[in-house]
Design an enzyme around this catalytic site. Structure first.
Site, PDB file in Angstrom:
ATOM      1  N   SER A 155      -3.860   1.830   2.824  1.00 51.20           N
ATOM      2  CA  SER A 155      -4.242   1.727   1.420  1.00 51.20           C
ATOM      3  C   SER A 155      -3.698   2.807   0.504  1.00 51.20           C
ATOM      4  CB  SER A 155      -5.770   1.689   1.300  1.00 51.20           C
ATOM      5  OG  SER A 155      -6.269   0.471   1.790  1.00 51.20           O
ATOM      6  N   SER A 209      -5.745  -0.809  -0.799  1.00 55.13           N
ATOM      7  CA  SER A 209      -6.843  -0.917  -1.745  1.00 55.13           C
ATOM      8  C   SER A 209      -6.765   0.071  -2.911  1.00 55.13           C
ATOM      9  CB  SER A 209      -8.175  -0.709  -1.012  1.00 55.13           C
ATOM     10  OG  SER A 209      -8.246   0.581  -0.414  1.00 55.13           O
ATOM     11  N   LYS A 214     -10.438   7.402  -7.044  1.00 55.77           N
ATOM     12  CA  LYS A 214     -10.611   6.020  -6.604  1.00 55.77           C
ATOM     13  C   LYS A 214     -12.096   5.670  -6.478  1.00 55.77           C
ATOM     14  CE  LYS A 214      -9.216   3.055  -2.691  1.00 55.77           C
ATOM     15  NZ  LYS A 214      -8.488   3.056  -1.400  1.00 55.77           N
TER      16      LYS A 214
END
Length: 472
Positions: A176, A152, A74
């Site tokens: 997230s 996210s 990520k």
């Protein structure tokens, strides 16, 4: 003849690692298969924003449990030596800042044998539960490209759900990992605070934790085994497990006492239906389910206290951004919501922040008491609505805090357990009539990932989900 990219597309990481271990394929072949999928499928997703395919091709994987398995990291706070890290921010993207060291977790991913192909899209600084940063543009949900994959960690979830890689790194400061797992039909485990070190540059006593999104419970358990444990200087350390987490997969959980939180004022009918159907399935498996939840979760002051911490983190992010850019950050460098949150943080005094920390400590004790009083798990919807249309949670310069207000409506169930530090998992247990995934959340006592993994694997066996495929 079916290509290796097609043959391995829906294999989980455990199965792909077994192919390498048996000599049936070479790590380089798995890497090329994943690159082929990314190049063919990702243009419709915008999940993989930074690519370092040549480095992956030139890397000899470590002899770990996932030797040769392709992986994605990520684009948020996870430093990878020599590669860019933008945190979803346009100013960092333009500056081309590269990391000089690995985070400890990234080093552990390397040691596990994973071969990282690049970074996945994230909302800026991980603030919003959707993945539509101005820096990189929106990521599309593989189940319906008009919808958000959540956030996210939306880029990671979209990549795994579409079969680009078998699992991918994800992080969770307010939901997230769990939110995009719910939106994309995946397994998403938020570990206990302190289970995995945040070193050397971040603090594991803060809200955020890291692990992955995956398609199978066994992949999540095996990766947790590979990367768990404290690092140098950690101040929060979760209790050590008594055995391998992978050994918990398929183990008998016994008869558990499970509370159900399914308040119609908090969630849409489809999401409530998913939690209630899962409650019935758990009862059929021998567990006791009753409507109950920690009363402290209904404290109307909790959101204000959480936001004091959340906005302060954004203020810290902007201070770090200025340091990386070598100049003061301006409103043009960040999205309106993050500038507004940082401005809000500037109005807090040191005493305000200390009081917020003290209040969250009291909340943590009050919530965890419910488990100490005899419950094993709490069952809730993961999010309050089916996957949202893209643009629902959007930056608005005229109303910069509007995305936070809409986010609160979408995710009432996940942030509490970042404050309490407890482990929680989202599982793809329900689907709308139009084929959209609906996740349910299970929350265990602090340090009890073992209980979550036993029950998650029991549900996976009773109602398998890995044969479901998205439309993209």
């Amino acid at each position: 003849m079916t290509s290796l990219a097609e043959q391995t597309r829906w294999m989980d990481a455990t199965e792909q690692a077994a192919l390498v271990g048996s000599g049936q394929v070479k790590p380089a072949e798995l890497v090329e298969a994943a690159i082929e999928r990314i190049e063919a499928i990702d243009p419709a997703l915008n999940a993989v924003t930074v690519r370092w395919f040549d480095e992956a091709r030139d890397t000899t994987p470590a002899a770990g449990p996932f030797r040769g398995v392709p992986f994605l990291i990520k684009d948020l706070f996870a430093a990878y030596r020599g590669q860019p890290l933008t945190n979803g921010n346009k100013a960092l993207k333009e500056a081309g800042v590269r990391s000089t060291v690995d985070s400890t977790l990234v080093s552990r991913f390397r040691a596990a044998g994973l071969l990282t192909l690049g970074r996945t899209n994230s909302s800026e600084f991980g603030t919003l539960p959707t993945t539509e940063p101005l820096a990189w543009g929106p990521t599309h949900n593989p189940w319906d490209p008009r919808r958000s994959p959540g956030g996210s960690s939306g880029g990671a979830a979209a990549a795994v759900a579409a079969g680009l890689v078998p699992f991918a790194h994800a992080s969770d400061g307010g939901g997230s990992i769990r939110i995009p797992a719910s939106c994309c039909g995946l397994v998403g485990l938020k570990p206990s605070q302190g289970r995995i070190t945040a070193g050397p540059q971040r603090d594991e006593s803060n809200l955020g934790v890291e692990l992955c999104v995956s398609r199978t419970v066994r992949d999540t358990a095996a990766l947790l085994d590979a990367v768990r444990g404290p690092g140098v200087g950690d101040t929060v350390i979760a209790p050590a497990p008594t055995r391998s987490y992978l050994d918990e997969v398929g183990a008998d959980p016994g008869r558990l006492r499970i509370g159900l939180l399914d308040n119609p004022s908090l969630a849409a009918p489809e999401n409530l239906a998913g939690a209630r159907a899962t409650a019935r399935l758990l009862e059929s498996l021998g567990h006791h389910v009753e409507e109950s939840f920690p009363a402290a979760l209904a404290d109307p002051q909790w959101t204000r206290r959480f936001m004091a911490l959340w906005s302060t983190n954004r203020g810290v992010n902007l201070a770090q951004l200025a340091e990386q850019l070598g100049r003061e950050a301006t409103p043009d460098d960040v999205e309106p919501v993050n500038w507004a949150l940082a401005e809000q943080a500037r109005r807090y005094t040191a005493i305000d922040y200390a009081q917020a920390l003290a209040a969250t400590a009291l909340l943590r004790r009050a919530v965890q008491q419910w488990w100490a009083d005899g419950f094993d798990l709490l069952l809730t919807p993961t999010v309050a609505e089916p996957p949202l249309p893209l643009g629902t949670i959007a930056n608005d310069p005229a109303e910069p805090m509007a995305p936070m207000m809409r986010s609160g409506q979408f995710v009432p169930f996940t942030p509490s357990f970042n404050t309490t530090g407890q482990p929680a998992i989202s599982l793809p247990m329900h689907w709308t009539e139009t084929g959209l995934p609906i996740g349910v959340q299970l929350v265990a006592a602090y340090g009890r990932e073992d209980v979550l993994l036993r029950v998650a694997s029991q549900l996976e066996a009773a109602q398998p989900w890995s044969d479901r495929r998205p439309t993209i």
